[in-house]
Design a protein around this motif. Structure first.
Motif, mmCIF file in Angstrom:
data_model
loop_
_atom_site.group_PDB
_atom_site.id
_atom_site.type_symbol
_atom_site.label_atom_id
_atom_site.label_comp_id
_atom_site.label_asym_id
_atom_site.label_seq_id
_atom_site.Cartn_x
_atom_site.Cartn_y
_atom_site.Cartn_z
ATOM 1 N N VAL A 5 86.090 -2.656 -24.071
ATOM 2 C CA VAL A 5 86.019 -3.954 -24.763
ATOM 3 C C VAL A 5 87.226 -4.830 -24.407
ATOM 4 N N PHE A 6 88.414 -4.217 -24.381
ATOM 5 C CA PHE A 6 89.606 -5.023 -24.135
ATOM 6 C C PHE A 6 89.687 -5.485 -22.675
ATOM 7 N N CYS A 7 89.227 -4.652 -21.728
ATOM 8 C CA CYS A 7 89.177 -5.113 -20.332
ATOM 9 C C CYS A 7 88.223 -6.306 -20.227
ATOM 10 N N ALA A 27 97.473 -11.357 -25.065
ATOM 11 C CA ALA A 27 97.608 -11.256 -26.519
ATOM 12 C C ALA A 27 96.578 -12.152 -27.184
ATOM 13 N N PHE A 28 95.940 -11.620 -28.222
ATOM 14 C CA PHE A 28 94.844 -12.349 -28.872
ATOM 15 C C PHE A 28 94.730 -11.928 -30.334
ATOM 16 N N LEU A 29 94.028 -12.755 -31.115
ATOM 17 C CA LEU A 29 93.871 -12.451 -32.536
ATOM 18 C C LEU A 29 92.925 -11.274 -32.729
ATOM 19 N N ASP A 30 93.295 -10.392 -33.642
ATOM 20 C CA ASP A 30 92.419 -9.273 -34.001
ATOM 21 C C ASP A 30 91.197 -9.836 -34.731
ATOM 22 N N ILE A 31 90.024 -9.322 -34.362
ATOM 23 C CA ILE A 31 88.774 -9.831 -34.939
ATOM 24 C C ILE A 31 88.626 -9.429 -36.415
ATOM 25 N N GLU A 32 89.305 -8.350 -36.809
ATOM 26 C CA GLU A 32 89.282 -7.921 -38.219
ATOM 27 C C GLU A 32 90.720 -7.821 -38.716
ATOM 28 N N ALA A 89 94.836 9.453 -34.839
ATOM 29 C CA ALA A 89 95.856 8.510 -35.314
ATOM 30 C C ALA A 89 95.263 7.129 -35.595
ATOM 31 N N GLY A 90 93.936 7.040 -35.542
ATOM 32 C CA GLY A 90 93.290 5.780 -35.904
ATOM 33 C C GLY A 90 92.965 4.869 -34.734
ATOM 34 N N GLN A 91 93.075 5.395 -33.499
ATOM 35 C CA GLN A 91 92.773 4.543 -32.339
ATOM 36 C C GLN A 91 91.258 4.439 -32.159
ATOM 37 N N GLU A 92 90.768 3.216 -32.242
ATOM 38 C CA GLU A 92 89.317 3.002 -32.071
ATOM 39 C C GLU A 92 89.001 2.453 -30.688
ATOM 40 N N VAL A 93 89.931 1.723 -30.111
ATOM 41 C CA VAL A 93 89.707 1.162 -28.774
ATOM 42 C C VAL A 93 90.642 1.879 -27.796
ATOM 43 N N PHE A 98 99.148 -2.955 -29.044
ATOM 44 C CA PHE A 98 100.142 -3.030 -30.117
ATOM 45 C C PHE A 98 99.627 -4.026 -31.147
ATOM 46 N N HIS A 99 99.577 -3.584 -32.402
ATOM 47 C CA HIS A 99 99.224 -4.490 -33.501
ATOM 48 C C HIS A 99 100.505 -5.185 -33.949
ATOM 49 N N LEU A 100 100.509 -6.489 -33.943
ATOM 50 C CA LEU A 100 101.638 -7.242 -34.482
ATOM 51 C C LEU A 100 101.123 -7.950 -35.733
HETATM 52 P P1 5GP Z 1 92.839 0.529 -33.324
HETATM 53 O O1 5GP Z 1 92.139 1.009 -34.569
HETATM 54 O O2 5GP Z 1 92.200 1.076 -32.077
HETATM 55 O O3 5GP Z 1 94.327 0.717 -33.357
HETATM 56 O O4 5GP Z 1 92.646 -1.047 -33.321
HETATM 57 C C1 5GP Z 1 91.656 -1.699 -32.599
HETATM 58 C C2 5GP Z 1 91.625 -3.125 -33.112
HETATM 59 O O5 5GP Z 1 90.843 -3.894 -32.211
HETATM 60 C C3 5GP Z 1 91.003 -3.272 -34.487
HETATM 61 O O6 5GP Z 1 91.960 -3.831 -35.380
HETATM 62 C C4 5GP Z 1 89.809 -4.186 -34.261
HETATM 63 O O7 5GP Z 1 89.631 -5.118 -35.286
HETATM 64 C C5 5GP Z 1 90.148 -4.860 -32.934
HETATM 65 N N1 5GP Z 1 88.988 -5.209 -32.156
HETATM 66 C C6 5GP Z 1 87.972 -4.369 -31.786
HETATM 67 N N2 5GP Z 1 87.058 -5.030 -31.046
HETATM 68 C C7 5GP Z 1 87.521 -6.312 -30.939
HETATM 69 C C8 5GP Z 1 86.986 -7.480 -30.293
HETATM 70 O O8 5GP Z 1 85.933 -7.491 -29.667
HETATM 71 N N3 5GP Z 1 87.735 -8.610 -30.386
HETATM 72 C C9 5GP Z 1 88.928 -8.649 -31.053
HETATM 73 N N4 5GP Z 1 89.573 -9.809 -31.081
HETATM 74 N N5 5GP Z 1 89.442 -7.564 -31.679
HETATM 75 C C10 5GP Z 1 88.742 -6.412 -31.624
#
Ligand code: 5GP
Ligand code: ZN
Length: 136
Positions: A5-7, A27-32, A89-93, A98-100
């Motif tokens: 997704v990030f690529c 760097a971009f805004l987190d969708i959630e 550890a909560g990594q989904e992607v 880095f979450h800022l």
């Molecule tokens: P993780 O849980 O892997 O540390 O964080 C992954 C983050 O990526 C989550 O906070 C999630 O909201 C964000 N995210 C996942 N898919 C997308 C997307 O398609 N666009 C954006 N902007 N953020 C995404």
């Protein structure tokens, strides 16, 4: 990487709100978002977890993290930097990010770390014995 997704975000195949970009980072805004202005800083090179990065990769990314952090701290009252590796550890992607997370007076957001008072000296000693083999 094709299915990442990030690529896809870096290539513009998935839309995002870009806040900063240089040769090495995006760097971009987190969708959630956890809070207003929650930004993800990622390397342009696909790497799954931090241990797979070279020193150079990380140094290059750090410039972006520093820039975005400075910007956030001009506006917000505080900042949490968070980086998750592997699903436990909560990594989904699976692309290093880095979450800022900007913090604001009274935002009420709390990291819910539960301190484990059961960790013993013996367990830490065992850990350090293994760890010592990999660090120099
Ligand atoms: P993780 O849980 O892997 O540390 O964080 C992954 C983050 O990526 C989550 O906070 C999630 O909201 C964000 N995210 C996942 N898919 C997308 C997307 O398609 N666009 C954006 N902007 N953020 C995404
Ligand atoms: Zn990727």
């Amino acid at each position: 990487m094709e299915d990442c997704v990030f690529c896809k975000i870096i290539k513009g195949e998935i839309p995002s709100t870009k806040v900063y970009e240089d040769e090495f980072c995006f760097a971009f805004l987190d969708i959630e978002p956890v809070n207003v202005g929650h930004i993800l800083v990622i390397p342009k090179k696909h790497v799954e977890t931090i241990d797979k990065m070279t020193k150079e990769d990380l140094c290059n990314l750090n410039e972006g993290i520093l820039k975005v952090s400075k910007g956030i701290l001009k506006i917000a009252d505080g900042l949490n930097v968070m980086q998750n590796n592997r699903w436990i550890a909560g990594q989904e992607v699976s692309h290093v990010h880095f979450h800022l997370i900007p913090r604001y007076e009274g935002d009420g957001y709390k990291f819910n770390w539960v301190r484990d008072e059961g960790v013993t000296e013996e367990e830490n000693k065992e850990f350090l014995e293994k760890f010592g083999k990999f660090i120099s």
